[in-house]
Design a protein around this motif. Structure first.
Motif, PDB file in Angstrom:
ATOM      1  N   ALA A   1       0.840  -1.205   0.000  1.00  0.00           N
ATOM      2  CA  ALA A   1       0.000   0.000   0.000  1.00  0.00           C
ATOM      3  C   ALA A   1       0.874   1.254   0.000  1.00  0.00           C
ATOM      4  O   ALA A   1       0.634   2.181  -0.766  1.00  0.00           O
ATOM      5  CB  ALA A   1      -0.946  -0.016   1.191  1.00  0.00           C
ATOM      6  N   SER A   2       1.868   1.286   0.861  1.00  0.00           N
ATOM      7  CA  SER A   2       2.749   2.445   0.877  1.00  0.00           C
ATOM      8  C   SER A   2       4.200   1.992   0.778  1.00  0.00           C
ATOM      9  O   SER A   2       4.743   1.417   1.730  1.00  0.00           O
ATOM     10  CB  SER A   2       2.533   3.243   2.170  1.00  0.00           C
ATOM     11  OG  SER A   2       3.641   4.122   2.329  1.00  0.00           O
ATOM     12  N   SER A   3       4.809   2.275  -0.366  1.00  0.00           N
ATOM     13  CA  SER A   3       6.188   1.802  -0.519  1.00  0.00           C
ATOM     14  C   SER A   3       7.184   2.678   0.244  1.00  0.00           C
ATOM     15  O   SER A   3       8.386   2.414   0.224  1.00  0.00           O
ATOM     16  CB  SER A   3       6.564   1.676  -1.996  1.00  0.00           C
ATOM     17  OG  SER A   3       5.781   2.514  -2.772  1.00  0.00           O
ATOM     18  N   GLN A   4       6.636   3.707   0.966  1.00  0.00           N
ATOM     19  CA  GLN A   4       7.494   4.496   1.847  1.00  0.00           C
ATOM     20  C   GLN A   4       7.694   3.785   3.189  1.00  0.00           C
ATOM     21  O   GLN A   4       8.600   4.131   3.942  1.00  0.00           O
ATOM     22  CB  GLN A   4       6.849   5.857   2.174  1.00  0.00           C
ATOM     23  CG  GLN A   4       6.315   6.611   0.990  1.00  0.00           C
ATOM     24  CD  GLN A   4       7.445   7.038   0.077  1.00  0.00           C
ATOM     25  OE1 GLN A   4       8.484   7.505   0.546  1.00  0.00           O
ATOM     26  NE2 GLN A   4       7.266   6.839  -1.219  1.00  0.00           N
TER      27      GLN A   4
ATOM     28  N   GLU B   1       3.660   4.158  -6.426  1.00  0.00           N
ATOM     29  CA  GLU B   1       2.386   4.785  -6.823  1.00  0.00           C
ATOM     30  C   GLU B   1       1.478   4.853  -5.602  1.00  0.00           C
ATOM     31  O   GLU B   1       1.691   4.155  -4.616  1.00  0.00           O
ATOM     32  CB  GLU B   1       1.688   3.919  -7.884  1.00  0.00           C
ATOM     33  CG  GLU B   1       2.454   3.741  -9.182  1.00  0.00           C
ATOM     34  CD  GLU B   1       2.324   4.940 -10.096  1.00  0.00           C
ATOM     35  OE1 GLU B   1       1.514   5.845  -9.777  1.00  0.00           O
ATOM     36  OE2 GLU B   1       3.036   4.970 -11.103  1.00  0.00           O
ATOM     37  N   ARG B   2       0.384   5.624  -5.741  1.00  0.00           N
ATOM     38  CA  ARG B   2      -0.616   5.633  -4.673  1.00  0.00           C
ATOM     39  C   ARG B   2      -1.287   4.259  -4.614  1.00  0.00           C
ATOM     40  O   ARG B   2      -1.419   3.575  -5.642  1.00  0.00           O
ATOM     41  CB  ARG B   2      -1.670   6.705  -4.954  1.00  0.00           C
ATOM     42  CG  ARG B   2      -1.191   8.121  -4.599  1.00  0.00           C
ATOM     43  CD  ARG B   2      -2.308   9.123  -4.807  1.00  0.00           C
ATOM     44  NE  ARG B   2      -2.706   9.200  -6.207  1.00  0.00           N
ATOM     45  CZ  ARG B   2      -3.889   8.827  -6.683  1.00  0.00           C
ATOM     46  NH1 ARG B   2      -4.808   8.344  -5.861  1.00  0.00           N
ATOM     47  NH2 ARG B   2      -4.165   8.940  -7.956  1.00  0.00           N
ATOM     48  N   ALA B   3      -1.735   3.884  -3.407  1.00  0.00           N
ATOM     49  CA  ALA B   3      -2.368   2.572  -3.234  1.00  0.00           C
ATOM     50  C   ALA B   3      -3.543   2.396  -4.199  1.00  0.00           C
ATOM     51  O   ALA B   3      -3.708   1.346  -4.812  1.00  0.00           O
ATOM     52  CB  ALA B   3      -2.822   2.401  -1.793  1.00  0.00           C
ATOM     53  N   GLY B   4      -4.352   3.489  -4.335  1.00  0.00           N
ATOM     54  CA  GLY B   4      -5.542   3.396  -5.182  1.00  0.00           C
ATOM     55  C   GLY B   4      -5.197   3.027  -6.613  1.00  0.00           C
ATOM     56  O   GLY B   4      -5.901   2.238  -7.254  1.00  0.00           O
ATOM     57  N   VAL B   5      -4.130   3.592  -7.114  1.00  0.00           N
ATOM     58  CA  VAL B   5      -3.710   3.310  -8.491  1.00  0.00           C
ATOM     59  C   VAL B   5      -3.339   1.828  -8.622  1.00  0.00           C
ATOM     60  O   VAL B   5      -3.718   1.142  -9.567  1.00  0.00           O
ATOM     61  CB  VAL B   5      -2.494   4.198  -8.871  1.00  0.00           C
ATOM     62  CG1 VAL B   5      -1.889   3.751 -10.191  1.00  0.00           C
ATOM     63  CG2 VAL B   5      -2.909   5.660  -8.917  1.00  0.00           C
ATOM     64  N   LYS B   6      -2.629   1.340  -7.590  1.00  0.00           N
ATOM     65  CA  LYS B   6      -2.188  -0.051  -7.658  1.00  0.00           C
ATOM     66  C   LYS B   6      -3.375  -1.014  -7.551  1.00  0.00           C
ATOM     67  O   LYS B   6      -3.412  -2.045  -8.222  1.00  0.00           O
ATOM     68  CB  LYS B   6      -1.155  -0.314  -6.557  1.00  0.00           C
ATOM     69  CG  LYS B   6       0.133   0.487  -6.795  1.00  0.00           C
ATOM     70  CD  LYS B   6       1.290  -0.029  -5.985  1.00  0.00           C
ATOM     71  CE  LYS B   6       1.558   0.860  -4.811  1.00  0.00           C
ATOM     72  NZ  LYS B   6       2.853   0.576  -4.155  1.00  0.00           N
TER      73      LYS B   6
ATOM     74  N   ARG C   1      -1.336  -0.835   6.353  1.00  0.00           N
ATOM     75  CA  ARG C   1      -0.985  -0.368   7.696  1.00  0.00           C
ATOM     76  C   ARG C   1      -0.993  -1.478   8.728  1.00  0.00           C
ATOM     77  O   ARG C   1      -0.181  -1.496   9.650  1.00  0.00           O
ATOM     78  CB  ARG C   1      -1.951   0.739   8.118  1.00  0.00           C
ATOM     79  CG  ARG C   1      -1.269   2.085   8.032  1.00  0.00           C
ATOM     80  CD  ARG C   1      -2.179   3.177   8.528  1.00  0.00           C
ATOM     81  NE  ARG C   1      -2.403   4.117   7.438  1.00  0.00           N
ATOM     82  CZ  ARG C   1      -3.579   4.562   7.048  1.00  0.00           C
ATOM     83  NH1 ARG C   1      -4.685   4.144   7.641  1.00  0.00           N
ATOM     84  NH2 ARG C   1      -3.679   5.410   6.058  1.00  0.00           N
TER      85      ARG C   1
END
Ligand code: ATP
Ligand code: MG
Length: 595
Positions: free
Chosen positions: A503-506, A535-540, A557
């Motif tokens: 979800a968040s690659s950060q 990318e943003r989670a939504g895009v993925k 999370r």
């Protein structure tokens, strides 16, 4: 595979070139790109689908003892001349791409391989002791289709599995044909397709019995007619049925009737209160051949019936044996007529029409054909062969001899079935994904592929051939399995089984867990994608839905608490939040599951 390395380019909007859903989805989801009409690049995701389908095909071909081979795609014209198919496949509406090489020799690009494989058999198969034999290949075929369309459904370059069997007798051919029928049913079921077997026309391939396998889908180009009891199903090209009974026409003797501006059956019936079943529909056509001059064809059908072009072409071919390949049949027009032939009273034709003066030197007499619906009429209404005039109460024998009777009518939904007249044909649309034929000895006779039988004498080999449109099948699967968000691949042919979405690659915790799961799934032999793009989670999520990977594992999370989300895209178990272990167990369990 990491999605960042996949060259994945998805499109938000439907490309203008795409006409049906599966075509749009394969383009949008980055499975393929069009290079020219009917010519596509299969991108890595699609190539994996094609490989999975091919693997299933190979297993099932092995189960019926078919041997894989690879035959030349460049095929000498001479070989096709000897089978009698060069002209039909290259002139007129012929679909074979052909070329001249630097030594001035003509070659064709293989649309199918009966000639090549029969030539091999003639060389290699000499004795009944070597039989039966079945060879197959999975290969690109080339066909210059008149209307390439719907993406992979009708390409000009496409992937086919084609198999050819050779036998010492017809009974053995029938056994292999039945075994192939079983193998085909297993292939389509294992690929996750709902497919039905239907009686089919043998077309330009020729031979006797043949059966098509249709994936049922609204976007299908073929019309299937089937009885509700499941005992009969056929492609409309081939289907037979009982027409509605005709209303008898009360008439003692034939009389003429003035019918100005009543060129169609509807106009004629509306003006005089006839029922269409009391009338004759007479069509004047011209058949063009590779060898003989054009031949006029006069067809009589009952007024309420439609002509089946495929049945007509088959009849004209059979009844013009010396004419060479049939190139096309078109309505006869002014351009075909010599001299003052323009007087043909179109719209007022009767079956007693004289041979029209066709251009050309040597001419075959006009072929006069009647469908049995027309032949069975007592008195009928027909054109008088003079403008603005019909005949009422005409009869076969009195007006003119009964033409040759052949089945020419198109069966329609709602018609009564032959096997049980209480059953009525129902229509469904289908995509032809496979076709099996009993060829008999058509090619072995033409190409002199002979063997020595048990009694010690020579005879031509018996042959069957069996095709599957592998690339068409891939798209047919999408046509049957998709929703508003994208493709829903059946697990067995999905390019990857699982996609892990970070979800968040950060977030190093998410990345760490996702990498660990990715490694474990790969180790267990599960085809897995890791969406590691920044990318943003939504895009993925949108991309994952669009490309249609059956299982999506979302590491978000909750990763900090050792929990992930598992989404079932192909089945109906929906979304669940699970512990990492439970999710892994569920996915590892997929390995053991059969098709
Ligand atoms: P169609 O009637 O759809 O043109 P066909 O009768 O010409 O098909 P075959 O010669 O029996 O087809 O070929 C075997 C299989 O190859 C077909 O069942 C179909 O699945 C596939 N196929 C045929 N033509 C094409 C094409 N132009 N593009 C993709 N697949 C095709
Ligand atoms: Mg075709």
């Amino acid at each position: 595979m990491r999605v960042s390395r996949l060259m994945l380019v998805t499109l938000r909007d439907d490309p203008a070139e795409a006409e049906i859903t599966s075509h749009k989805l394969l383009l949008r989801a980055g499975y393929m790109r069009r290079l020219a009409p009917g010519i596509f690049a299969y991108l890595p995701l699609l190539f994996r689908v094609l490989q999975k389908i091919s693997a299933i095909v190979r297993e099932e071909m092995a189960s019926v003892d078919a041997l894989e081979t690879l035959l030349p795609q460049l095929q000498p014209a001479d070989l096709w001349r000897r089978s009698g198919r060069w002209d039909g496949y290259t002139a007129g509406e012929g679909i074979m791409f052909h070329l001249i090489d630097r030594q001035d020799r003509a070659l064709g690009l293989g649309p199918t391989h009966e000639e090549v494989v029969t030539e091999l058999a003639a060389d290699l198969l000499r004795s009944y002791r070597q039989l039966p034999v079945c060879l197959y290949q999975i290969q690109t075929k080339f066909r210059d289709e008149i209307r390439p369309r719907f993406g992979l459904m009708r390409g000009r370059e496409f992937i086919m599995k084609d198999a050819y069997s050779f036998h010492a007798d017809e009974a053995c051919l029938r056994r292999t044909y039945a075994a192939m029928d079983g193998a085909y049913r297993r292939i389509f079921a294992r690929c996750g397709l709902r497919a039905v077997a239907v009686e089919a026309d043998s077309g330009a391939i020729g031979g006797s019995a043949s059966q098509e396998f249709m994936v049922t889908a609204e976007a299908g180009e073929d019309l299937i007619l089937a009885s509700p009891d499941g005992c009969y199903a056929a492609n409309q090209e081939r289907a037979v049925s009982l027409p509605a009974p005709a209303l008898p026409l009360e008439a003692d003797a034939a009389r003429s009737l003035a019918t100005p501006a009543q060129k169609s059956i509807e106009e004629l019936c509306a003006a005089h209160g006839f029922h269409p079943t009391q009338t004759l529909k007479v069509l004047l056509l011209v058949a063009r051949f590779a060898v003989a001059a054009p031949r006029a064809v006069l067809v009589s059908l009952r007024g309420d019936q439609q002509l089946n072009d495929v049945k007509l072409a088959n009849a004209v071919t059979t009844l013009s044996p010396e004419a060479g390949a049939l190139l096309e049949i078109t309505p006869l027009g002014a351009e075909h007529l010599a001299g003052d032939g323009l007087a043909v009273p179109f719209g007022y034709l009767g079956p007693h029409l004289e041979d029209p003066p066709l251009g050309g030197a040597e001419r075959l007499p006009m072929l006069r054909l009647a469908d049995s619906s027309a032949a069975e009429l007592g008195a009928f209404v027909c054109g008088a062969n003079r403008p603005d005039e019909h005949l009422v109460g005409a009869r076969w024998g009195e007006l003119c001899p009964l033409p040759q009777v052949v089945d020419l009518r198109a069966a329609q939904p709602g018609d009564r079935c032959l096997h049980d007249p209480t059953q009525r044909l129902e229509a469904a649309r289908g995509i032809e994904v496979g076709h099996i034929f009993q060829l008999g000895r058509k090619y072995s006779e033409a190409l002199e592929a002979r063997f020595t039988n048990e009694a010690g004498s020579e005879e031509p080999l018996w042959m069957g051939c069996y095709g599957i449109g592998v690339s068409r099948l891939a798209q047919a699967a999408v046509e049957q399995h998709h929703d508003a968000d994208g493709i829903r691949w059946p697990v067995a042919i999905a390019p990857y089984t699982v996609i892990i979405v970070i979800a968040s690659s950060q977030d190093p915790v998410q990345v760490g867990l996702a990498e660990r799961l990715y490694g474990q799934l790969l180790q267990a032999g599960i085809d897995t994608l890791l969406d590691d793009r920044p990318e943003r989670a939504g895009v993925k999520f949108k991309d994952a839905d669009l490309i249609g990977i059956p299982w999506r594992l979302v590491v978000g999370r909750a990763a900090a608490e050792g929990r992930v989300e598992l989404v079932d895209r192909s089945g109906d178990s929906g979304k669940q939040e699970l512990t990492v272990e439970a999710a892994l167990d569920a996915l590892l369990g997929l390995q053991g599951e059969g098709p």
